[in-house]
Design a protein around this motif. Structure first.
Motif, PDB file in Angstrom:
ATOM      1  N   LEU A  28      55.180  89.453  90.632  1.00  0.00           N
ATOM      2  CA  LEU A  28      55.828  88.587  89.355  1.00  0.00           C
ATOM      3  C   LEU A  28      57.566  88.740  89.870  1.00  0.00           C
ATOM      4  N   ASN A  29      58.012  89.510  90.329  1.00  0.00           N
ATOM      5  CA  ASN A  29      59.481  89.613  90.779  1.00  0.00           C
ATOM      6  C   ASN A  29      59.849  88.266  91.637  1.00  0.00           C
ATOM      7  N   HIS A  30      59.111  88.135  92.766  1.00  0.00           N
ATOM      8  CA  HIS A  30      59.255  87.126  93.577  1.00  0.00           C
ATOM      9  C   HIS A  30      59.014  85.769  92.838  1.00  0.00           C
ATOM     10  N   VAL A  31      58.092  85.611  92.120  1.00  0.00           N
ATOM     11  CA  VAL A  31      57.842  84.505  91.063  1.00  0.00           C
ATOM     12  C   VAL A  31      59.108  84.069  90.389  1.00  0.00           C
ATOM     13  N   ASP A  32      59.673  85.174  89.585  1.00  0.00           N
ATOM     14  CA  ASP A  32      60.785  85.141  88.790  1.00  0.00           C
ATOM     15  C   ASP A  32      61.867  84.660  89.454  1.00  0.00           C
ATOM     16  N   GLU A  33      62.197  85.414  90.766  1.00  0.00           N
ATOM     17  CA  GLU A  33      63.420  84.945  91.601  1.00  0.00           C
ATOM     18  C   GLU A  33      63.341  83.568  92.081  1.00  0.00           C
ATOM     19  N   SER A  41      70.370  75.012  99.156  1.00  0.00           N
ATOM     20  CA  SER A  41      70.196  76.693  99.385  1.00  0.00           C
ATOM     21  C   SER A  41      69.385  77.280  98.390  1.00  0.00           C
ATOM     22  N   SER A  42      69.664  76.938  97.054  1.00  0.00           N
ATOM     23  CA  SER A  42      68.811  77.575  95.991  1.00  0.00           C
ATOM     24  C   SER A  42      67.301  77.209  96.212  1.00  0.00           C
ATOM     25  N   ILE A  43      66.944  75.890  96.735  1.00  0.00           N
ATOM     26  CA  ILE A  43      65.496  75.733  97.055  1.00  0.00           C
ATOM     27  C   ILE A  43      65.140  76.537  98.294  1.00  0.00           C
ATOM     28  N   GLY A  44      65.939  76.459  99.125  1.00  0.00           N
ATOM     29  CA  GLY A  44      65.468  77.301 100.444  1.00  0.00           C
ATOM     30  C   GLY A  44      65.422  78.862  99.971  1.00  0.00           C
ATOM     31  N   ARG A  45      66.138  79.482  98.971  1.00  0.00           N
ATOM     32  CA  ARG A  45      66.046  80.852  98.532  1.00  0.00           C
ATOM     33  C   ARG A  45      64.611  80.952  97.656  1.00  0.00           C
ATOM     34  N   ALA A  46      64.235  79.820  97.035  1.00  0.00           N
ATOM     35  CA  ALA A  46      63.028  79.954  96.313  1.00  0.00           C
ATOM     36  C   ALA A  46      61.905  79.797  97.056  1.00  0.00           C
ATOM     37  N   GLN A  47      62.014  79.152  98.177  1.00  0.00           N
ATOM     38  CA  GLN A  47      60.866  79.042  99.112  1.00  0.00           C
ATOM     39  C   GLN A  47      60.749  80.363  99.936  1.00  0.00           C
ATOM     40  N   SER A  48      61.682  81.109 100.175  1.00  0.00           N
ATOM     41  CA  SER A  48      61.565  82.179 100.767  1.00  0.00           C
ATOM     42  C   SER A  48      60.958  83.328  99.607  1.00  0.00           C
ATOM     43  N   PHE A  67      57.782  72.519  95.261  1.00  0.00           N
ATOM     44  CA  PHE A  67      58.256  72.245  96.832  1.00  0.00           C
ATOM     45  C   PHE A  67      57.804  71.166  97.447  1.00  0.00           C
ATOM     46  N   ASN A  68      56.667  70.651  97.075  1.00  0.00           N
ATOM     47  CA  ASN A  68      55.883  69.344  97.587  1.00  0.00           C
ATOM     48  C   ASN A  68      56.379  68.148  97.047  1.00  0.00           C
ATOM     49  N   ASP A  69      56.932  68.357  95.760  1.00  0.00           N
ATOM     50  CA  ASP A  69      57.397  67.026  95.108  1.00  0.00           C
ATOM     51  C   ASP A  69      58.392  67.463  94.158  1.00  0.00           C
ATOM     52  N   PRO A  70      59.676  67.068  94.178  1.00  0.00           N
ATOM     53  CA  PRO A  70      61.064  67.405  93.653  1.00  0.00           C
ATOM     54  C   PRO A  70      60.827  67.049  92.184  1.00  0.00           C
ATOM     55  N   SER A  71      59.889  66.309  91.689  1.00  0.00           N
ATOM     56  CA  SER A  71      60.004  65.837  90.289  1.00  0.00           C
ATOM     57  C   SER A  71      59.798  66.905  89.404  1.00  0.00           C
ATOM     58  N   PRO A  72      58.861  67.978  89.625  1.00  0.00           N
ATOM     59  CA  PRO A  72      58.609  69.023  88.789  1.00  0.00           C
ATOM     60  C   PRO A  72      59.880  69.855  88.204  1.00  0.00           C
TER      61      PRO A  72
END
Length: 188
Positions: A60-65, A97-104, A139-144
């Motif tokens: 949950l911490n990873h999902v929230d981050e 950069s934010s999307i990259g951290r979210a993917q991590s 990450f698959n589609d930016p529209s969400p």
């Protein structure tokens, strides 16, 4: 002398006392073994519950981050107030950069979900997989990122996972982690 009464042999009282002493010892050993077995089973169950608890909290911490990083990227992508192309390119770089951290964070959450497959109930691990599948859609589609329904679905899957963990542990252990209101905001 009365011919109908006889006296017991001299060893009878000692044998009777010894037999009851042995029976008492055996009952004591059996009772202790039963209590120890129940304690062992309870401790083992508590250990598994604690492991499920800790893994669920990490997931949950990873999902929230990841959700926080995606929100940041959404805000940066939606801003159109950039005066110069240089400022806009910095905003886009910050969003990437934010999307990259979210993917991590999502990848770290996937590892926790894989661990849950081994230690949690199938309902809990299935709910964790569904939560991460919804998160992965961003990450698959930016529209969400701009879709309020997606943010609500992510929140609902998070709540479903929390409820599944609660049911599997048989207690209200994760109450403090549940947000009372959906974190979604209207799209910009």
């Amino acid at each position: 002398m009365n011919p109908t009464t006889t006296t017991a042999p001299w060893w009878y009282v000692a044998a009777l006392a010894g037999a009851f002493a042995l029976l008492g010892g055996l009952l004591s050993i059996a009772g202790t073994a039963y209590v120890d077995l129940r304690r062992f089973r309870r401790d083992r169950a508590q250990k598994w519950d604690n492991e499920v608890w800790a893994t669920s909290v990490r997931l949950l911490n990873h999902v929230d981050e990841a959700r926080a990083h995606l929100k940041s990227a959404r805000i940066l992508l939606a801003s159109t107030t950039a005066v110069t192309p240089t400022v806009r390119s910095r905003e886009l770089e910050s969003a990437r950069s934010s999307i990259g951290r979210a993917q991590s964070e999502r990848n770290d959450a996937r590892q926790e979900e894989m661990l849950l497959r081994f230690i949690a109930t199938s309902d809990t691990s299935d709910d964790a997989k569904q939560l991460l599948d919804v998160l992965s859609q961003a990450f698959n589609d930016p529209s969400p990122l701009t879709d309020k329904e997606w943010w609500d679905r992510l929140h609902d899957k998070r709540r479903g996972f929390l409820n599944s963990v609660r049911l599997s542990l048989g207690r209200d252990a994760l109450r403090d982690l549940q947000n009372p209101a959906p974190p979604s905001e209207p799209p910009p």
